[in-house]
Every structure is written in C-alpha cells, then in structure tokens.
Design a protein around this motif. Structure first.
Motif, PDB file in Angstrom:
ATOM      1  N   GLU A 124       0.804  -1.212   0.000  1.00  0.00           N
ATOM      2  CA  GLU A 124       0.000   0.000   0.000  1.00  0.00           C
ATOM      3  C   GLU A 124       0.842   1.269   0.000  1.00  0.00           C
ATOM      4  N   THR A 125       2.153   1.119   0.093  1.00  0.00           N
ATOM      5  CA  THR A 125       3.016   2.300   0.119  1.00  0.00           C
ATOM      6  C   THR A 125       3.811   2.403  -1.178  1.00  0.00           C
ATOM      7  N   ARG A 126       4.248   3.617  -1.443  1.00  0.00           N
ATOM      8  CA  ARG A 126       5.060   3.870  -2.630  1.00  0.00           C
ATOM      9  C   ARG A 126       6.449   4.312  -2.214  1.00  0.00           C
ATOM     10  N   THR A 127       7.373   4.189  -3.141  1.00  0.00           N
ATOM     11  CA  THR A 127       8.778   4.486  -2.900  1.00  0.00           C
ATOM     12  C   THR A 127       9.306   5.395  -4.005  1.00  0.00           C
ATOM     13  N   VAL A 128      10.145   6.332  -3.629  1.00  0.00           N
ATOM     14  CA  VAL A 128      10.863   7.158  -4.598  1.00  0.00           C
ATOM     15  C   VAL A 128      12.318   6.696  -4.574  1.00  0.00           C
ATOM     16  N   VAL A 129      12.858   6.412  -5.753  1.00  0.00           N
ATOM     17  CA  VAL A 129      14.255   5.998  -5.876  1.00  0.00           C
ATOM     18  C   VAL A 129      14.954   6.924  -6.863  1.00  0.00           C
ATOM     19  N   VAL A 130      16.117   7.426  -6.464  1.00  0.00           N
ATOM     20  CA  VAL A 130      16.957   8.216  -7.361  1.00  0.00           C
ATOM     21  C   VAL A 130      18.345   7.587  -7.311  1.00  0.00           C
ATOM     22  N   GLU A 131      18.909   7.329  -8.491  1.00  0.00           N
ATOM     23  CA  GLU A 131      20.242   6.743  -8.566  1.00  0.00           C
ATOM     24  C   GLU A 131      21.090   7.578  -9.511  1.00  0.00           C
ATOM     25  N   ARG A 132      22.361   7.696  -9.158  1.00  0.00           N
ATOM     26  CA  ARG A 132      23.248   8.475 -10.016  1.00  0.00           C
ATOM     27  C   ARG A 132      24.686   8.016  -9.811  1.00  0.00           C
ATOM     28  N   GLU A 133      25.456   8.096 -10.881  1.00  0.00           N
ATOM     29  CA  GLU A 133      26.888   7.815 -10.810  1.00  0.00           C
ATOM     30  C   GLU A 133      27.618   9.122 -10.501  1.00  0.00           C
ATOM     31  N   PHE A 134      28.525   9.065  -9.554  1.00  0.00           N
ATOM     32  CA  PHE A 134      29.352  10.225  -9.202  1.00  0.00           C
ATOM     33  C   PHE A 134      30.805   9.888  -9.481  1.00  0.00           C
ATOM     34  N   ALA A 135      31.539  10.825 -10.032  1.00  0.00           N
ATOM     35  CA  ALA A 135      32.963  10.616 -10.329  1.00  0.00           C
ATOM     36  C   ALA A 135      33.803  10.973  -9.111  1.00  0.00           C
ATOM     37  N   HIS A 136      33.376  10.499  -7.955  1.00  0.00           N
ATOM     38  CA  HIS A 136      34.063  10.761  -6.691  1.00  0.00           C
ATOM     39  C   HIS A 136      34.042   9.476  -5.867  1.00  0.00           C
ATOM     40  N   PRO A 137      35.046   9.268  -5.017  1.00  0.00           N
ATOM     41  CA  PRO A 137      35.064   8.068  -4.179  1.00  0.00           C
ATOM     42  C   PRO A 137      33.973   8.118  -3.104  1.00  0.00           C
ATOM     43  N   PRO A 138      33.558   6.949  -2.599  1.00  0.00           N
ATOM     44  CA  PRO A 138      32.523   6.904  -1.567  1.00  0.00           C
ATOM     45  C   PRO A 138      32.847   7.780  -0.354  1.00  0.00           C
ATOM     46  N   GLU A 139      34.115   7.854   0.023  1.00  0.00           N
ATOM     47  CA  GLU A 139      34.501   8.635   1.203  1.00  0.00           C
ATOM     48  C   GLU A 139      34.116  10.104   1.050  1.00  0.00           C
ATOM     49  N   LYS A 140      34.272  10.620  -0.160  1.00  0.00           N
ATOM     50  CA  LYS A 140      33.952  12.022  -0.411  1.00  0.00           C
ATOM     51  C   LYS A 140      32.437  12.246  -0.346  1.00  0.00           C
ATOM     52  N   LEU A 141      31.677  11.350  -0.956  1.00  0.00           N
ATOM     53  CA  LEU A 141      30.218  11.452  -0.887  1.00  0.00           C
ATOM     54  C   LEU A 141      29.736  11.296   0.552  1.00  0.00           C
ATOM     55  N   TRP A 142      30.360  10.390   1.283  1.00  0.00           N
ATOM     56  CA  TRP A 142      29.980  10.153   2.676  1.00  0.00           C
ATOM     57  C   TRP A 142      30.096  11.437   3.489  1.00  0.00           C
ATOM     58  N   ARG A 143      31.168  12.195   3.258  1.00  0.00           N
ATOM     59  CA  ARG A 143      31.337  13.474   3.965  1.00  0.00           C
ATOM     60  C   ARG A 143      30.143  14.385   3.694  1.00  0.00           C
ATOM     61  N   ALA A 144      29.737  14.482   2.430  1.00  0.00           N
ATOM     62  CA  ALA A 144      28.623  15.360   2.064  1.00  0.00           C
ATOM     63  C   ALA A 144      27.293  14.876   2.634  1.00  0.00           C
ATOM     64  N   LEU A 145      27.179  13.574   2.874  1.00  0.00           N
ATOM     65  CA  LEU A 145      25.943  13.008   3.421  1.00  0.00           C
ATOM     66  C   LEU A 145      25.885  13.067   4.947  1.00  0.00           C
ATOM     67  N   THR A 146      27.035  13.288   5.613  1.00  0.00           N
ATOM     68  CA  THR A 146      27.054  13.164   7.076  1.00  0.00           C
ATOM     69  C   THR A 146      27.619  14.366   7.834  1.00  0.00           C
ATOM     70  N   GLN A 147      28.197  15.343   7.149  1.00  0.00           N
ATOM     71  CA  GLN A 147      28.730  16.504   7.856  1.00  0.00           C
ATOM     72  C   GLN A 147      27.703  17.643   7.769  1.00  0.00           C
ATOM     73  N   PRO A 148      27.239  18.126   8.922  1.00  0.00           N
ATOM     74  CA  PRO A 148      26.141  19.105   8.945  1.00  0.00           C
ATOM     75  C   PRO A 148      26.333  20.317   8.037  1.00  0.00           C
ATOM     76  N   HIS A 149      27.533  20.904   8.012  1.00  0.00           N
ATOM     77  CA  HIS A 149      27.724  22.091   7.174  1.00  0.00           C
ATOM     78  C   HIS A 149      27.618  21.746   5.688  1.00  0.00           C
ATOM     79  N   LEU A 150      27.995  20.517   5.324  1.00  0.00           N
ATOM     80  CA  LEU A 150      27.875  20.099   3.925  1.00  0.00           C
ATOM     81  C   LEU A 150      26.431  19.730   3.589  1.00  0.00           C
ATOM     82  N   ILE A 151      25.744  19.061   4.506  1.00  0.00           N
ATOM     83  CA  ILE A 151      24.318  18.736   4.296  1.00  0.00           C
ATOM     84  C   ILE A 151      23.542  20.031   4.066  1.00  0.00           C
ATOM     85  N   ALA A 152      23.904  21.071   4.810  1.00  0.00           N
ATOM     86  CA  ALA A 152      23.215  22.365   4.671  1.00  0.00           C
ATOM     87  C   ALA A 152      23.415  22.960   3.280  1.00  0.00           C
ATOM     88  N   GLU A 153      24.548  22.648   2.636  1.00  0.00           N
ATOM     89  CA  GLU A 153      24.826  23.173   1.293  1.00  0.00           C
ATOM     90  C   GLU A 153      23.874  22.605   0.241  1.00  0.00           C
TER      91      GLU A 153
END
Length: 136
Positions: free
Chosen positions: A7-36
């Motif tokens: 009964e529920t729906r899901t939104v999925v977005v997928e994308r390739e990034f030319a950056h290592p996981p560590e760099k993306l992880w910073r943007a996903l977990t550091q408050p000042h970057l999340i705010a950007e």
C-alpha cells in the motif's frame, strides 16, 4: 493505522558520481555540507540520534536508523503528515561511486508528498553533485 508494503510507494533516485565513496559520505554526514545541498540541520552520524532538517517551508523530524560508514545511511523522515525512511547506499565503481537514495513509506493518500519527493530529490542530487565537486 499500519500500512502494508503493497500500500506504500517508494521514490528511488540513482546516479553515478565521479568521486570516491569517502567524499560522498562526507557530504551526506557533515552538517555544514548537508546544509549546502539539502537543508539546515543538526545531524550527527550516530544511530538513534534525533535531528531536524529545516527549510523555508517547514521542518523535517528525523532519527538515524542505520550507519555503515562509506556504505549506507538511513534515517526516518517525518514532515507534513508523512512518516517515511530515507536510505542512502554507496557502491564503489571503477570511476567513482554509484549513489542510490530510496525514500519509502508514501501512503496512497499522500500523492502530493510523493510527487514532491519525485520532483525534489533529483534537484537535491544536482546540488549534492555541485557540493561534492567543491570538496578538496
């Protein structure tokens, strides 16, 4: 009332990034970057941590559900009557990282929220890409 998965729906977005996981992880977990790229916040990457995402239209109440550094992050997303879960999955590739975002829990009566997420998340991904590109 508890909804079944069918009964529920899901939104999925997928994308390739030319950056290592560590760099993306910073943007996903550091408050000042999340705010950007997403919203103002008081995020801390700790399971059960309650945090808020703040935008001009209102506040999203969240709680960290799971964390696997550089691999996976999920948190609840409650706003405007929507109770959902956002899950980020980072998969290393030969050229960078495959990033998958899945937001689950849109009820049949929440078409507006569902359409908003389908419209909004790709724009957040665009902003995330710009934010990550600026990281040293």
């Amino acid at each position: 009332m508890t909804r079944t998965a069918s009964e529920t729906r899901t939104v999925v977005v997928e994308r390739e990034f030319a950056h290592p996981p560590e760099k993306l992880w910073r943007a996903l977990t550091q408050p000042h970057l999340i705010a950007e790229w997403l919203m103002r916040n008081d995020f801390t990457p700790v399971v059960d941590h309650r945090f808020k995402l703040e935008a001009d239209w209102g506040v999203v109440d969240c709680q960290v559900v799971t964390i696997e550094p550089h691999r996976s992050l999920s948190y609840t997303w409650a706003a405007l009557g929507l109770d959902s879960v956002v899950t980020w999955t980072l998969t290393p590739t030969n050229t960078g990282t495959h990033l998958r975002m899945e937001q689950t829990g849109f009820g049949p009566d929440q078409t507006r929220a569902y359409q908003g997420a389908r419209y909004g998340w790709p724009k957040f991904f665009d902003a995330l890409e710009q934010s990550v590109a600026r990281l040293g």
